[in-house]
Scaffold this motif. Structure first.
Motif, short mmCIF file in Angstrom:
data_model
loop_
_atom_site.label_atom_id
_atom_site.label_comp_id
_atom_site.label_asym_id
_atom_site.label_seq_id
_atom_site.Cartn_x
_atom_site.Cartn_y
_atom_site.Cartn_z
N GLY A 27 36.18 2.41 24.35
CA GLY A 27 35.88 2.72 25.75
C GLY A 27 34.82 3.76 25.96
N ALA A 28 34.65 4.67 25.01
CA ALA A 28 33.71 5.78 25.16
C ALA A 28 32.87 5.90 23.90
N GLY A 29 32.23 7.06 23.73
CA GLY A 29 31.47 7.30 22.51
C GLY A 29 30.35 6.31 22.29
N ILE A 30 30.02 6.08 21.00
CA ILE A 30 28.89 5.21 20.69
C ILE A 30 29.13 3.78 21.17
N GLN A 31 30.40 3.37 21.26
CA GLN A 31 30.67 2.02 21.74
C GLN A 31 30.23 1.86 23.20
N ALA A 32 30.53 2.85 24.03
CA ALA A 32 30.09 2.80 25.43
C ALA A 32 28.57 2.86 25.52
N ASP A 33 27.96 3.72 24.70
CA ASP A 33 26.51 3.84 24.72
C ASP A 33 25.84 2.52 24.35
N ARG A 215 32.77 7.58 46.42
CA ARG A 215 33.74 7.70 45.34
C ARG A 215 34.53 6.40 45.20
N VAL A 216 34.64 5.89 43.99
CA VAL A 216 35.37 4.66 43.73
C VAL A 216 36.82 5.01 43.41
N ASP A 217 37.74 4.42 44.13
CA ASP A 217 39.16 4.72 43.95
C ASP A 217 39.71 3.89 42.80
N THR A 218 39.73 4.48 41.61
CA THR A 218 40.23 3.77 40.43
C THR A 218 40.74 4.78 39.42
N GLY A 219 41.68 4.35 38.62
CA GLY A 219 42.16 5.16 37.51
C GLY A 219 41.49 4.79 36.21
N HIS A 220 40.54 3.87 36.27
CA HIS A 220 39.89 3.37 35.06
C HIS A 220 38.44 3.83 35.02
N ASP A 221 38.22 4.97 34.36
CA ASP A 221 36.87 5.53 34.29
C ASP A 221 36.58 6.13 32.91
N HIS A 222 37.28 5.62 31.89
CA HIS A 222 37.05 6.09 30.53
C HIS A 222 35.62 5.76 30.10
N GLY A 223 34.92 6.74 29.56
CA GLY A 223 33.55 6.52 29.09
C GLY A 223 32.49 6.70 30.15
N ALA A 224 32.86 7.21 31.33
CA ALA A 224 31.90 7.33 32.42
C ALA A 224 30.76 8.29 32.07
N GLY A 225 31.08 9.44 31.48
CA GLY A 225 30.04 10.40 31.15
C GLY A 225 29.07 9.88 30.11
N ASP A 226 29.61 9.21 29.08
CA ASP A 226 28.76 8.62 28.05
C ASP A 226 27.82 7.58 28.65
N THR A 227 28.39 6.74 29.51
CA THR A 227 27.63 5.64 30.10
C THR A 227 26.51 6.15 30.99
N GLU A 255 28.23 1.30 39.61
CA GLU A 255 28.54 -0.13 39.47
C GLU A 255 29.49 -0.37 38.29
N CYS A 256 29.32 0.38 37.22
CA CYS A 256 30.21 0.24 36.06
C CYS A 256 31.64 0.64 36.40
N ILE A 257 31.79 1.68 37.23
CA ILE A 257 33.13 2.09 37.65
C ILE A 257 33.74 1.06 38.59
N HIS A 267 44.06 4.80 30.61
CA HIS A 267 42.84 4.63 31.41
C HIS A 267 41.96 3.55 30.80
N GLY A 268 41.61 2.56 31.59
CA GLY A 268 40.68 1.54 31.15
C GLY A 268 39.25 2.05 31.20
N PRO A 269 38.32 1.31 30.58
CA PRO A 269 36.93 1.77 30.50
C PRO A 269 36.09 1.31 31.68
N VAL A 270 35.02 2.07 31.92
CA VAL A 270 33.98 1.58 32.83
C VAL A 270 33.32 0.37 32.18
N ASN A 271 32.65 -0.45 32.99
CA ASN A 271 32.29 -1.78 32.51
C ASN A 271 30.83 -2.15 32.74
#
Length: 279
Positions: A27-33, A215-227, A255-257, A267-271
């Protein structure tokens, strides 16, 4: 939103490097990048700094990559494939920060290749991803090399001691971050929950630039900073000015969020894959 242009078939794409840790949950790190690089038509390259043991619930542990291997990855790519921009993520320790900074200078990349520094200190669950002793290395060794730094509000507090609660303290934080040496400082407002918008503030030592999205109302924002950092670095590789690159990155992460999905029990990932529906 307006996307970055895709390369023609058979043409060599722009190359952007991520210097960061691996997320076993994807969800985050190099995979998100790498997902963002691919969706933006960028050939992503990697200097892996650490391997984390994590999922959607939290980080269970991590293992640091040997320093010579980290330096070797950067040198191997720079000397052959080339780097048009780069971003850092999890660097884990003062020793890793030191070898990344030393190698960046030794390869002649400092001051010539845009570098986006996302000073990852902890996961979104609060699990530490940077040894506390390394904070001073972030300030003294990494920030002076950065074209742009992109801390979230928790990282701002750790680095500057400023608790951002409103517009005035956000400006104080931007000034304090810029004083540490980067060309530009971005204080992200995604964690400023009191605001109906997600306000980001960019500062170059003279002028402030404000960026806001609903602001997007979601609990799924893993990897947002990396993205966000990966998208901004991609725009810089295309020759965008820093304010324009940040504006692009802000639109991209919004848009990813919006397209984020549930995954596992946390927490699910941004997409970034939302772009596939628009091609």
């Amino acid at each position: 939103m307006n996307f970055l242009p895709l390369p023609r078939p058979g043409a060599t794409p722009l190359r952007v490097m991520t210097i960061a840790g691996s997320d076993s949950g994807g969800g985050a790190g190099i995979q998100a990048d790498m997902r963002t690089f691919a969706m933006l038509g960028i050939h992503g390259t990697v200097a892996m700094t650490a391997v984390t043991v994590q999922n959607s619930v939290g980080v269970k542990g991590f293992h640091e990559i040997p320093l010579d291997i980290i330096a070797g990855q950067i040198s191997a790519v720079a000397s052959d494939i080339g780097i048009q921009a780069a971003k850092t993520g999890m660097l884990a320790s003062a020793e890793i920060i030191g070898v990344v900074a030393e190698t960046w200078r030794a390869e002649g990349l400092a001051g010539t290749v845009p570098l986006v520094v996302d000073p990852v200190c902890a996961s979104m669950h609060g699990d530490p991803l940077l040894h506390p002793s390394a904070l001073n290395s972030v300030r003294t060794e990494l920030f002076p090399l950065a074209t742009l730094v992109t801390p979230n509000l928790d990282e701002v507090r750790l680095i500057t001691g400023i608790e951002v609660v409103d517009t005035d303290t956000q400006r104080d934080a931007a000034r304090a971050l810029h004083a540490l040496g980067p060309q530009w400082a971005l204080v992200k407002g995604g964690h400023l929950r009191s605001s109906e918008l997600s306000p980001d503030l960019l500062f170059d030592g003279t002028e402030f630039h404000e960026f806001s999205e609903p602001r997007v109302d979601t609990g799924h924002d893993h990897g947002a900073g990396d993205t966000l950092a990966a998208a901004t670095a991609s725009a810089l590789a295309h020759g965008f000015s820093v304010p324009d690159a940040v504006a692009f990155g802000k639109s991209w992460i919004t848009e990813c969020i919006r397209a984020a999905y549930p995954l596992g029990h946390g927490h699910g990932p941004v997409n970034p894959l939302f772009r596939l529906q628009r091609l």
